[in-house]
Design a protein around this motif. Structure first.
Motif, PDB file in Angstrom:
ATOM      1  N   ASP A   1      -2.668  -1.563 -13.841  1.00  0.00           N
ATOM      2  CA  ASP A   1      -2.144  -3.385 -14.154  1.00  0.00           C
ATOM      3  C   ASP A   1      -2.513  -4.147 -15.294  1.00  0.00           C
TER       4      ASP A   1
ATOM      5  N   ARG B   1       0.812  -4.166 -11.647  1.00  0.00           N
ATOM      6  CA  ARG B   1       0.551  -3.373 -10.929  1.00  0.00           C
ATOM      7  C   ARG B   1      -0.216  -3.900  -9.893  1.00  0.00           C
ATOM      8  N   LYS B   2      -0.299  -4.270  -9.617  1.00  0.00           N
ATOM      9  CA  LYS B   2      -1.328  -5.798  -8.902  1.00  0.00           C
ATOM     10  C   LYS B   2      -1.308  -6.886  -8.683  1.00  0.00           C
TER      11      LYS B   2
ATOM     12  N   GLU C   1      -6.813   1.677 -11.594  1.00  0.00           N
ATOM     13  CA  GLU C   1      -5.741   1.156 -10.483  1.00  0.00           C
ATOM     14  C   GLU C   1      -5.256  -0.932 -11.779  1.00  0.00           C
TER      15      GLU C   1
ATOM     16  N   LYS D   1      -1.318  -4.480  -3.996  1.00  0.00           N
ATOM     17  CA  LYS D   1      -0.114  -3.453  -4.554  1.00  0.00           C
ATOM     18  C   LYS D   1       0.577  -3.097  -4.517  1.00  0.00           C
TER      19      LYS D   1
END
Lengths: 335, 335
Positions: A256, B269-270, A252, B325
């Motif tokens: 990102d 994404r975060k 993740e 997220k």
């Protein structure tokens, strides 16, 4: 097609280069030639390649390096078609194939520096092509050759086969995992020299590394190429394993990071040359790993974001700040 | 319409708040009330606002705070409809107008905390509304009032008018130029308290600052409001001048910075809560200055990116990493 347009972004190996160094029997090396000798050497090789009897005649164009603008010379350097040394040399010349894959520098360190450069990993094919062009030249030019030492070259590090086989690899995962220096030193112990493509010293932008044989003598061309290929394949596996492991443990965070780089390329208004490499490398790994779906040719954008290419596209010399703006615009439009 | 949906992103003043503190004659302050007294006080005010005789009856809804989930309470705090203190209080209640602009906290520090909150700068209008609602309540409720001190309150810092007038300002240029602490201390010397909206201590995310009167006694409501309005208008001018000066001297750097933030919001994404504020503040100044053309309601996105709003939109409690997220997704979809 010129190497960086081959759109092989999904490969860890970005490009393959085969270089042969040759000199002409009966003539000194370029560094001690006078102007007349240089002219003679240039016309000898030119005739061998594009003269009436050559099977290569229709494929190559001849360029007098000193007739080119500084911007154009710099642009050829950025495309790895000529070396920075050739750009500086009096009497230097270039024979270049129309498709951009083959080039012959004349009067660089050696009289002849034949280079095949292609996208992806294709050492055997590139070697075969180089060998064929070399044979055509040899039909008309007597090379400086010694039965004990092999092909004679200006610098002894090229003597023997005169062959330098190089592979450019994109190794972001090994860099992220902090393992790149281990890879470089292991390769060194096996006779493979490694250098970062962009940047100086140990700091490399864009995670691009060039691997090439250190020794040109004592092994056949095939042995040199097989050894490099073997090591490159091992590093490809290592990079792939490291990517999987990063994906598994920090997937993740990675996603990102890569998307943020994409966002910066898509919207920033000023991007330096080194930042462009870093961001494009991120998008490249994102594309490789199926995270970012983009049709953009990232290797091409790396070359296009080099200073002389930016200036050429503007049609004039630019200040560094002007280039950063122009580069950001070019990247926004093409990413 | 609730303040943060008013789409006044192009204003330096984001919102205006008028708060009146009142207590009931013959009853102690909430902190020393027993449960029965609290019930009595709540039903007295509830009847005054939504009872048969009230002109406000159709406009307000009554909510028992203790009946709400923690997530819902937190969400009301993030919208500045209730205070963190009320969420903790036994026997607390809320009367809230359907349009979200008016709310009355019951059994917080004082029996009645009437609040009008609106987008943009509208101190006079908000005060008029508060004054009218206050009058309606006073028709049925006898306030604790002293002819010398004015309205009596649990904490002496509210005694007198019981009025706290606040204005939320977005001051990115003053922050960038390093002048915000000067502005804060000057305002302080003039009797105006300043606090960053998000973040703790001197570190504020999102460049949002709340300016409000320190003194509630010795001046009329109109005097308090006019003084705050005067200071706010001076700070608006200062922020505008500073924006012009940054645009003139560092316009390209600014543009680049703001677009990079936009790119991050569009692709990351975060995103943490504090980073979201910083990025949204950048896009807000970009929108204000005509650099970034976006239809997104940035003030609303700031509220929507708060933790409880993210959890509410997911319909369940989330870990911090899950929220980051979800927040990035919400921002990508709405920016």
């Amino acid at each position: 097609m010129i190497w960086y347009k081959e759109q092989i972004d999904d490969d860890i190996v970005v490009s393959t280069r085969i270089r042969l160094a040759r000199n002409i029997s009966g003539l000194p090396f370029p560094r001690v030639m006078n102007a007349e000798q240089k002219q003679k050497a240039v016309s000898t090789v030119r005739d061998a390649v594009i003269g009436g009897n050559s099977t290569l005649a229709s494929m190559f164009d001849f360029t007098d390096i000193n007739a080119l603008s500084d911007m154009h010379k710099q642009s050829l350097i950025e495309e790895h078609i000529i070396s920075p040394e050739l750009a500086e040399k009096e009497g230097g010349a270039l024979l270049r194939s129309n498709d951009g894959t083959m080039s012959i520098m004349l009067m660089e360190e050696d009289c002849i520096r034949l280079q095949i450069i292609r996208g992806g990993l294709c050492l055997d094919e590139a070697w075969e092509t180089a060998d064929k062009v070399d044979d055509v030249i040899e039909e008309s030019v007597e090379y400086a050759f010694d039965s004990e030492f092999g092909y004679l070259t200006s610098c002894p590090t090229n003597t023997g086969t005169g062959l330098r086989a190089s592979v450019m690899m994109h190794l972001p995962a090994l860099v992220m995992a902090g393992n790149i220096s281990k890879v470089i030193s292991s390769a060194g112990r096996l006779g493979i020299a490694v250098r970062g493509l962009y940047g100086e010293g140990s700091k490399s932008y864009g995670n691009l590394y060039q691997f090439s044989n250190q020794v040109t003598m004592g092994n056949s061309e095939k042995e040199i190429i097989d050894k490099l290929k073997n090591i490159v394949n091992q590093i490809v596996s290592l990079e792939k394993q490291t990517r999987e492991s990063i994906k598994k443990n920090n997937g993740e965070e990675l996603e990102d990071k890569l998307w943020r780089s994409y966002g910066t390329l898509k919207f920033a208004r000023k991007i330096s040359s080194s930042e462009a490499k870093t961001l494009l490398s991120d998008v490249m790994i994102g594309k490789n790993m199926g995270i970012i779906n983009t049709g953009a040719s990232l290797t091409e954008l790396m070359v296009m974001s080099e200073p002389a290419h930016i200036a050429e596209s503007a049609g004039k010399q630019l200040t560094s700040a002007e280039r950063d703006k122009k580069r950001a615009q070019m990247l926004r439009e093409n990413i």
